[in-house]
Design a protein around this motif. Structure first.
Motif, PDB file in Angstrom:
ATOM      1  N   LEU A 267       0.840  -0.966   0.185  1.00  0.00           N
ATOM      2  CA  LEU A 267       0.023  -0.496   0.072  1.00  0.00           C
ATOM      3  C   LEU A 267       1.006   1.189   0.222  1.00  0.00           C
ATOM      4  CD1 LEU A 267      -2.337  -1.533   2.459  1.00  0.00           C
ATOM      5  CD2 LEU A 267      -3.262  -0.805  -0.118  1.00  0.00           C
ATOM      6  N   ALA A 268       2.187   1.436   0.915  1.00  0.00           N
ATOM      7  CA  ALA A 268       2.875   2.222   0.598  1.00  0.00           C
ATOM      8  C   ALA A 268       2.826   2.613  -0.561  1.00  0.00           C
ATOM      9  CB  ALA A 268       4.122   2.357   1.780  1.00  0.00           C
ATOM     10  N   MET A 269       3.785   1.831  -1.325  1.00  0.00           N
ATOM     11  CA  MET A 269       4.515   1.599  -2.705  1.00  0.00           C
ATOM     12  C   MET A 269       3.296   2.237  -3.683  1.00  0.00           C
ATOM     13  SD  MET A 269       7.435   1.237  -2.368  1.00  0.00           S
ATOM     14  CE  MET A 269       7.554   2.047  -0.634  1.00  0.00           C
ATOM     15  N   VAL A 270       2.509   2.021  -3.425  1.00  0.00           N
ATOM     16  CA  VAL A 270       0.744   2.822  -4.405  1.00  0.00           C
ATOM     17  C   VAL A 270       0.929   4.039  -4.363  1.00  0.00           C
ATOM     18  CG1 VAL A 270      -1.446   3.100  -4.820  1.00  0.00           C
ATOM     19  CG2 VAL A 270      -0.275   0.770  -4.542  1.00  0.00           C
ATOM     20  N   GLU A 271       0.846   4.542  -2.789  1.00  0.00           N
ATOM     21  CA  GLU A 271       0.758   5.772  -2.484  1.00  0.00           C
ATOM     22  C   GLU A 271       1.637   6.409  -1.647  1.00  0.00           C
ATOM     23  OE1 GLU A 271      -0.334   9.715  -1.861  1.00  0.00           O
ATOM     24  OE2 GLU A 271      -1.769   8.709  -3.270  1.00  0.00           O
TER      25      GLU A 271
ATOM     26  N   TYR B 166     -12.132  13.441  11.697  1.00  0.00           N
ATOM     27  CA  TYR B 166     -10.689  14.025  11.154  1.00  0.00           C
ATOM     28  C   TYR B 166     -10.293  13.630   9.872  1.00  0.00           C
ATOM     29  CZ  TYR B 166      -6.136  11.356  10.499  1.00  0.00           C
ATOM     30  OH  TYR B 166      -4.995  10.731  10.256  1.00  0.00           O
ATOM     31  N   LYS B 167      -9.478  15.157  10.007  1.00  0.00           N
ATOM     32  CA  LYS B 167      -9.859  15.752   9.423  1.00  0.00           C
ATOM     33  C   LYS B 167      -7.745  15.511   8.263  1.00  0.00           C
ATOM     34  CE  LYS B 167     -12.845  18.769   9.331  1.00  0.00           C
ATOM     35  NZ  LYS B 167     -13.845  18.428   8.787  1.00  0.00           N
ATOM     36  N   GLY B 168      -8.017  13.896   7.692  1.00  0.00           N
ATOM     37  CA  GLY B 168      -7.075  13.815   6.725  1.00  0.00           C
ATOM     38  C   GLY B 168      -7.894  12.553   5.903  1.00  0.00           C
ATOM     39  N   CYS B 169      -6.580  11.808   5.602  1.00  0.00           N
ATOM     40  CA  CYS B 169      -6.695  10.715   4.729  1.00  0.00           C
ATOM     41  C   CYS B 169      -6.391   9.788   5.407  1.00  0.00           C
ATOM     42  CB  CYS B 169      -5.573  10.763   3.231  1.00  0.00           C
ATOM     43  SG  CYS B 169      -4.040  10.421   3.761  1.00  0.00           S
ATOM     44  N   THR B 170      -7.362   8.753   4.438  1.00  0.00           N
ATOM     45  CA  THR B 170      -7.740   7.934   5.484  1.00  0.00           C
ATOM     46  C   THR B 170      -7.585   5.862   5.002  1.00  0.00           C
ATOM     47  OG1 THR B 170     -10.029   7.391   5.955  1.00  0.00           O
ATOM     48  CG2 THR B 170      -9.149   8.554   7.813  1.00  0.00           C
ATOM     49  N   LEU B 171      -7.181   5.299   5.645  1.00  0.00           N
ATOM     50  CA  LEU B 171      -8.007   3.765   5.236  1.00  0.00           C
ATOM     51  C   LEU B 171      -8.224   3.559   5.860  1.00  0.00           C
ATOM     52  CD1 LEU B 171      -5.780   2.414   2.744  1.00  0.00           C
ATOM     53  CD2 LEU B 171      -4.552   1.086   4.452  1.00  0.00           C
ATOM     54  N   LEU B 172      -9.613   2.427   4.918  1.00  0.00           N
ATOM     55  CA  LEU B 172     -10.313   1.655   5.482  1.00  0.00           C
ATOM     56  C   LEU B 172      -9.676   0.382   5.466  1.00  0.00           C
ATOM     57  CD1 LEU B 172     -13.579   1.081   7.188  1.00  0.00           C
ATOM     58  CD2 LEU B 172     -14.748   1.388   4.807  1.00  0.00           C
TER      59      LEU B 172
ATOM     60  N   SER C  45     -12.583  12.567  -2.715  1.00  0.00           N
ATOM     61  CA  SER C  45     -12.151  13.276  -4.410  1.00  0.00           C
ATOM     62  C   SER C  45     -11.070  12.499  -5.570  1.00  0.00           C
ATOM     63  CB  SER C  45     -10.655  14.057  -4.341  1.00  0.00           C
ATOM     64  OG  SER C  45      -9.669  13.107  -3.895  1.00  0.00           O
ATOM     65  N   SER C  46     -11.027  12.555  -6.570  1.00  0.00           N
ATOM     66  CA  SER C  46     -10.233  11.261  -7.967  1.00  0.00           C
ATOM     67  C   SER C  46      -9.108  10.578  -6.866  1.00  0.00           C
ATOM     68  CB  SER C  46     -10.590  12.090  -9.061  1.00  0.00           C
ATOM     69  OG  SER C  46      -9.463  13.153  -8.860  1.00  0.00           O
ATOM     70  N   ALA C  47      -8.548  11.055  -6.236  1.00  0.00           N
ATOM     71  CA  ALA C  47      -6.995  10.671  -5.555  1.00  0.00           C
ATOM     72  C   ALA C  47      -7.408   9.207  -5.081  1.00  0.00           C
ATOM     73  CB  ALA C  47      -6.420  11.571  -4.793  1.00  0.00           C
ATOM     74  N   SER C  48      -8.560   9.272  -4.284  1.00  0.00           N
ATOM     75  CA  SER C  48      -9.064   8.126  -3.767  1.00  0.00           C
ATOM     76  C   SER C  48      -9.224   6.891  -4.385  1.00  0.00           C
ATOM     77  CB  SER C  48     -11.100   8.037  -2.751  1.00  0.00           C
ATOM     78  OG  SER C  48     -10.613   9.416  -2.578  1.00  0.00           O
TER      79      SER C  48
ATOM     80  N   GLY D 135     -10.479  -3.054   0.650  1.00  0.00           N
ATOM     81  CA  GLY D 135     -10.654  -1.615   1.114  1.00  0.00           C
ATOM     82  C   GLY D 135     -10.952  -0.478   0.467  1.00  0.00           C
ATOM     83  N   VAL D 136     -10.632   1.227   1.005  1.00  0.00           N
ATOM     84  CA  VAL D 136     -10.298   2.514  -0.015  1.00  0.00           C
ATOM     85  C   VAL D 136      -9.746   3.125   0.754  1.00  0.00           C
ATOM     86  CG1 VAL D 136     -12.369   3.147   1.601  1.00  0.00           C
ATOM     87  CG2 VAL D 136     -11.721   3.456  -0.664  1.00  0.00           C
ATOM     88  N   PHE D 137      -8.843   3.589  -0.088  1.00  0.00           N
ATOM     89  CA  PHE D 137      -8.523   5.017   0.723  1.00  0.00           C
ATOM     90  C   PHE D 137      -8.668   6.382  -0.086  1.00  0.00           C
ATOM     91  CE2 PHE D 137      -4.870   7.973  -0.884  1.00  0.00           C
ATOM     92  CZ  PHE D 137      -4.823   8.264  -0.328  1.00  0.00           C
ATOM     93  N   ALA D 138      -8.872   7.006   0.987  1.00  0.00           N
ATOM     94  CA  ALA D 138     -10.026   8.006   0.899  1.00  0.00           C
ATOM     95  C   ALA D 138      -8.928   9.020   1.387  1.00  0.00           C
ATOM     96  CB  ALA D 138     -11.237   7.646   2.482  1.00  0.00           C
TER      97      ALA D 138
END
Length: 504
Positions: free
Chosen positions: A289-293, A323-329, A355-358, A340-343
């Motif tokens: 996951l870290a190598m993707v984003e 929570y005002k930041g990106c999250t990982l479900l 946003s489209s970066a999800s 899951g999803v990267f929001a």
């Protein structure tokens, strides 16, 4: 395979590896990946042969011209010290391979075979190695890294894919955690997505592998850069500074926050540091996951875990709202699928947002990354409605529309529905993708927005708590503006209070 031999082939073979600026033949030499003259066949046959520059010290040889403008004075000093250290060994080339060695891997041997032909090691060749692995464009670093693992025909079988993936995993772990990974990387989960780039099932071309990395493990070149800097450059930074600033220079006086030199700062964090244990994700999953984003390379805060907080939609929503930041479900269903999803943006308790970066991801049984479609014109990337306000269903989901979301967990929080396609994200298998409910086993929500996002969430929660407290404490006097209102609305409330106080 022996990648070195591929560099002795015809110019078309050089283009196959994609590492040359041109394939022009210059006498008995061909241009290498920087456009400079590559070593001759004889030099390859005798890698330890002495050259006419042997009598010079390593510090007297200038860096390769292709990277000369990219090396700072501190870089060059570090290279010189490193070269001197290597050449103080009986076998300088062997010492270099030992410095770059990965456990159970031939990476260091292949890399040195490509760049180092002299003994003692010349600073020019060492500069070319460091420049190609740390200073070059990321796409060229990726091509170089992949080429080291291809066979003489520029092809990959599953074993070479396994080695390449695991060695990149090792580089990230060693440069970030200063130790090899403590678990294996199941490379077989990556093969189905890789096969999408090839017309053959049993082998892949260099171009197939490179294109796959660019989509699924975008930031792998950073692993190579970090690893080389960690092993060859950073160990000599303070000594180099003393050479540049004089023997009386005290490293303790150096303010690394004001010096614009990358080597003076800690290496970038490639593997995320978790605030608490994950009951779903393994170390290899974190790496993938870290190598993707790159945003997922920072520290993660566990906002919610069903393993410790129980399967509860209310607790999940309370943990993520504000929570005002990106999250990982992250979700695990009863079929043992992990997905899951990267929001990329904060969840909004108003329905659709984001946003489209999800992107959506699958980690098991197969690895998959599904990004937003270029044609998307709405904001249906994430969905959250805690209380079902506005006639909308209560639950959490991603993609699709109000009727059919790509991933959907309703407020009962006991099943999850996934679909193979929708109007928001790329098509592909996520979870069971059966369009019917599957048992929900475990859920985690991770905050990846750093300390600032946590602080803003605390401020939001404090504000919400004050509002609730204010609603509980009704100021009765506010309802009674005159004597008639007080008597009519409140009766003897205040009088009784006065009497009680007087009694005391």
């Amino acid at each position: 395979g022996n990648v070195r031999s591929a560099w002795k082939c015809e110019p078309t073979c050089l283009c196959l590896f994609g590492l040359c600026v041109s394939s022009t033949t210059m006498g008995n030499k061909t241009s290498d990946l920087q456009g400079n003259a590559a070593p001759t066949h004889e030099a390859h046959a005798h890698p330890h042969a002495h050259t006419h520059d042997e009598h010079k010290t390593s510090r007297e040889v200038a860096p390769d011209e292709a990277f000369e403008g990219l090396f700072t004075p501190l870089d060059q000093e570090c290279l010189g010290i490193c070269c001197s250290e290597l050449n103080s060994n009986p076998d300088p080339r062997g010492a270099l391979m030992s410095s770059l060695a990965l456990p159970g891997s031939c990476f260091a041997e292949k890399l040195c075979e490509r760049f180092i032909t002299t003994s003692p090691v010349s600073q020019k060749e060492l500069s070319t190695l460091v420049g190609a692995t740390t200073k070059d464009h990321s796409s060229r670093k990726l091509m170089l890294l992949c080429a080291l693992y291809a066979d003489q025909q520029g092809l990959f079988q599953q074993q070479s894919i396994d080695s390449l993936l695991y060695d990149c995993f090792q580089m990230a772990s060693i440069s970030t955690l200063n130790e090899p990974p403590h678990e294996a990387l199941n490379a077989s989960v990556f093969l189905p997505s890789l096969q999408q780039f090839s017309c053959k099932e049993d082998n892949f071309t260099l171009e197939d592998v490179r294109n796959w990395f660019k989509k699924y493990l975008t930031d792998v070149p950073s692993c190579l850069t970090n690893y080389i800097n960690t092993k060859l450059m950073r160990p000599y930074v303070m000594t180099a500074l003393q050479h540049l600033k004089g023997p009386d220079f005290d490293p303790a006086d150096l303010d690394t926050t004001t010096v614009n030199v990358k080597l003076l700062h800690p290496p970038p964090q490639l593997l995320p540091a978790l605030s608490d244990r994950s009951y779903i994700l393994k170390q290899a999953d974190l790496y993938a996951l870290a190598m993707v984003e790159p945003k997922l390379q920072a520290s993660w805060t566990r906002l919610y875990s069903s393993s410790s907080d129980g399967l509860s939609f209310q607790r999940l929503s309370s943990a993520v709202v504000g929570y005002k930041g990106c999250t990982l479900l992250v979700i695990r269903d009863s079929n043992r699928h992990i997905f899951g999803v990267f929001a990329a943006e904060a969840w909004q308790d108003t329905g659709f947002g984001g946003s489209s970066a999800s992107f959506l991801f699958s980690l098991s049984p197969n690895y998959e990354i599904l990004r937003s479609l270029p044609s998307v014109t709405n904001n249906h990337f994430t969905y959250l409605n805690v209380k079902g306000l506005g006639g909308k269903p209560a639950g959490i989901g991603m993609g699709g529309d109000m009727r059919l979301r790509r991933i959907w967990i309703d407020k009962q929080f006991d099943t999850v529905v996934t679909r193979a396609s929708d109007s928001t994200f790329e098509p592909g298998i996520i979870g069971s993708s059966s369009d019917s409910p599957t048992g929900l086993v475990s859920v985690e929500m991770w905050g990846c927005g750093g300390l600032d996002a946590l602080q803003k969430q605390k401020e939001f929660q404090n504000y919400q708590n004050k509002l609730l407290e204010g609603m509980r404490k009704v100021d009765k006097k506010a309802f009674a503006n005159n004597e008639f209102d007080r008597e009519f609305l409140l009766g003897g409330t205040f009088a009784n209070g006065v009497e009680r106080r007087e009694d005391r």
